[in-house]
Design a protein around this motif. Structure first.
Motif, PDB file in Angstrom:
ATOM      1  N   PHE A  53      -7.990  -1.921   1.297  1.00  0.00           N
ATOM      2  CA  PHE A  53      -7.218  -1.628   2.357  1.00  0.00           C
ATOM      3  C   PHE A  53      -5.735  -2.357   2.440  1.00  0.00           C
ATOM      4  CE2 PHE A  53      -5.677  -2.812   6.654  1.00  0.00           C
ATOM      5  CZ  PHE A  53      -5.250  -1.577   6.945  1.00  0.00           C
ATOM      6  N   GLY A  54      -4.805  -1.575   2.900  1.00  0.00           N
ATOM      7  CA  GLY A  54      -3.694  -2.417   3.001  1.00  0.00           C
ATOM      8  C   GLY A  54      -2.310  -1.754   2.513  1.00  0.00           C
ATOM      9  N   TYR A  55      -1.194  -2.264   3.213  1.00  0.00           N
ATOM     10  CA  TYR A  55       0.113  -1.747   2.743  1.00  0.00           C
ATOM     11  C   TYR A  55       1.094  -3.066   2.911  1.00  0.00           C
ATOM     12  CZ  TYR A  55      -0.158  -0.729   7.727  1.00  0.00           C
ATOM     13  OH  TYR A  55      -0.588  -0.960   9.109  1.00  0.00           O
ATOM     14  N   TRP A  56       2.371  -2.810   2.585  1.00  0.00           N
ATOM     15  CA  TRP A  56       3.217  -4.025   3.016  1.00  0.00           C
ATOM     16  C   TRP A  56       3.674  -3.869   4.424  1.00  0.00           C
ATOM     17  CZ3 TRP A  56       4.194  -8.140  -0.164  1.00  0.00           C
ATOM     18  CH2 TRP A  56       5.445  -9.130   0.271  1.00  0.00           C
ATOM     19  N   VAL A  57       3.603  -4.832   5.003  1.00  0.00           N
ATOM     20  CA  VAL A  57       4.086  -4.694   6.520  1.00  0.00           C
ATOM     21  C   VAL A  57       5.580  -5.499   6.313  1.00  0.00           C
ATOM     22  CG1 VAL A  57       4.060  -5.484   8.710  1.00  0.00           C
ATOM     23  CG2 VAL A  57       2.010  -4.696   7.698  1.00  0.00           C
ATOM     24  N   PHE A  58       6.862  -4.821   6.557  1.00  0.00           N
ATOM     25  CA  PHE A  58       8.175  -5.609   6.474  1.00  0.00           C
ATOM     26  C   PHE A  58       7.999  -6.875   7.260  1.00  0.00           C
ATOM     27  CE2 PHE A  58       8.969  -1.394   4.839  1.00  0.00           C
ATOM     28  CZ  PHE A  58       9.644  -1.894   3.604  1.00  0.00           C
ATOM     29  N   GLU A  59       8.813  -7.782   6.783  1.00  0.00           N
ATOM     30  CA  GLU A  59       8.819  -9.124   7.465  1.00  0.00           C
ATOM     31  C   GLU A  59       9.849  -8.886   8.791  1.00  0.00           C
ATOM     32  OE1 GLU A  59       9.531  -8.373   4.365  1.00  0.00           O
ATOM     33  OE2 GLU A  59       8.936 -10.155   2.939  1.00  0.00           O
ATOM     34  N   GLY A  60      10.367  -7.961   8.532  1.00  0.00           N
ATOM     35  CA  GLY A  60      11.057  -7.876   9.997  1.00  0.00           C
ATOM     36  C   GLY A  60      12.503  -8.422   9.854  1.00  0.00           C
ATOM     37  N   ASP A  61      12.963  -8.911   8.865  1.00  0.00           N
ATOM     38  CA  ASP A  61      14.360  -9.405   8.774  1.00  0.00           C
ATOM     39  C   ASP A  61      15.411  -8.375   8.340  1.00  0.00           C
ATOM     40  OD1 ASP A  61      13.211  -9.528   6.389  1.00  0.00           O
ATOM     41  OD2 ASP A  61      14.189 -11.258   5.701  1.00  0.00           O
ATOM     42  N   TRP A  62      15.236  -7.678   7.090  1.00  0.00           N
ATOM     43  CA  TRP A  62      16.196  -6.734   6.655  1.00  0.00           C
ATOM     44  C   TRP A  62      15.535  -5.381   6.896  1.00  0.00           C
ATOM     45  CZ3 TRP A  62      15.269  -3.485   2.162  1.00  0.00           C
ATOM     46  CH2 TRP A  62      14.102  -3.438   1.525  1.00  0.00           C
TER      47      TRP A  62
END
Length: 383
Positions: free
Chosen positions: A170-179
């Motif tokens: 399970f899962g996926y890439w959660v963007f860090e929030g910077d770019w």
């Protein structure tokens, strides 16, 4: 036909899951179909009351969906005798206190998970609700998904023979929030706010394993924070204090072993965001959110390991798609219907606060296992 209005206080529907799945695709969808027919001449008509902390957001949400009742005063809503059911989709850290208030007010409870921040609190909530005589249910949505319903059909039909193992990704890439903006709220990555993937996902794995394959009897887990620095909704950097990935091994009653990887720091190379492979003596299957494919013992190929020769077999094409054999409704809506039937038609319902406590227990013991570096037994919880 008699129409019975059911007023439901919905706390936390300004959040992604509370709004999209519980309000729009469940309660409002029930209204769009004309209500819930109980089969005895009565149709339940859900009337949501939107509860939260930010009045402008609640009012905008109500206007968008043609609703009228909103409130930022939970105590006043719970004191209203016309309110029958309390639903909670708040952040985890706020849920336990609100559920206690709802029980004290005599409201039937339906809640997201985890039900509390620790096992002691989860069990106390379950016992309080039982002793108060209110009906209580916990969202366990994944077992109502088409892919897992098909998988359960195979289990119930004896397709696998003796089940040996379950492997989940399970899962996926959660963007860090910077770019790029993150797809999940920042509190998910702060332990002090009740965040962490173990607390979020191990309750899911508990009921999936329990319902389909057997009770979890032990857990060995490694929880870690792969991305230690993230950016919040205002673009400000913060330190991630909660785990964003967990790797778990679960022993099941009956002898099967489950291995489930959960991560918000993984890029997807599979057909669906969650997939489970089940291997048994007579056959295997791979199930996701919607699809399920199987391979019987008699149709299993005979590959041979030879790293010097290119593989000529198309392994994915050797599996058979399991047919729908009927329509599937939204999983959240399907469980809402079952809970409302339980409350108003006295039908059986087993996904209660005690079932929710099992999920809290597994998360708590999973974190204990990770911290201590050892396998931990999971005692059985009985009402």
């Amino acid at each position: 036909m008699t129409r019975k209005t059911v007023r439901i206080a919905m706390n936390g529907v300004t959040g992604r899951m509370g709004h999209r799945q519980h309000l729009v695709r469940s309660i409002l969808a029930l209204r769009e179909q004309g209500g819930l027919d109980l089969g005895d001449g009565t149709v339940l008509w859900p009337e949501p009351i939107l509860v939260g902390r930010r009045a402008p957001v609640l009012e905008a949400l109500a206007e968008r969906h043609g609703l009228e009742a909103v409130s930022t005063d939970l105590d006043a809503v719970l004191a209203d005798d016309s309110v029958d059911v309390y639903f909670d989709a708040q952040v985890t850290s706020a849920r336990e206190e609100a559920l206690r208030k709802a029980i004290a007010a005599g409201k039937h409870l339906y809640t997201e998970k985890p039900t509390a921040t620790g096992l002691a609190g989860a069990l106390e909530l379950a016992r309080l609700a039982r002793d108060a005589g209110v009906r209580h249910g916990v969202v366990q949505d994944k077992i109502f998904l088409p892919g897992l319903l098909k998988l359960k059909r195979l289990v119930d039909g004896g397709f696998f023979g003796r089940i040996l193992s379950v492997r989940g990704e399970f899962g996926y890439w959660v963007f860090e929030g910077d770019w790029q903006p993150a797809q999940r709220p920042s509190w998910n990555y702060r332990g002090e706010d009740g965040g962490g993937i173990v607390v979020d996902m191990f309750p899911h794995w508990e009921y999936v394993l329990h319902e389909l394959f057997g009770r979890v009897t032990s857990v060995q887990a490694l929880a870690t924070t792969h991305i230690p620095r993230r950016w919040d909704e205002q673009g400000k950097p913060y330190t991630a204090t909660a785990d964003d990935a967990a790797y778990g091994i679960f022993e099941l009653e009956g002898g099967a072993v489950a291995q489930i990887n959960s991560s918000w720091a993984v890029r997807v190379h599979r057909d669906e965001l969650v997939e489970f492979q089940v291997d048994g003596t007579e056959g295997s299957a791979v199930a996701g959110l919607r699809h399920c494919r199987a391979q019987h013992r008699g149709a299993t190929p005979r590959p041979a390991w030879d790293p010097d020769v290119p593989t000529t077999q198309a392994f994915r094409e050797q599996w058979q798609e399991i047919p729908d054999n009927g329509g599937y409704d939204n999983g959240f809506k399907a469980q809402w219907e079952l809970f409302l039937r339980h409350v108003y038609a006295d039908t059986p319902y087993r996904w209660d606060l005690f079932a929710g406590a099992r999920g809290v227990q597994l998360a708590e013991l999973g974190l204990k296992s990770s911290a201590e570096g050892r396998r931990v037994d999971v005692p059985e919880i009985t009402p």
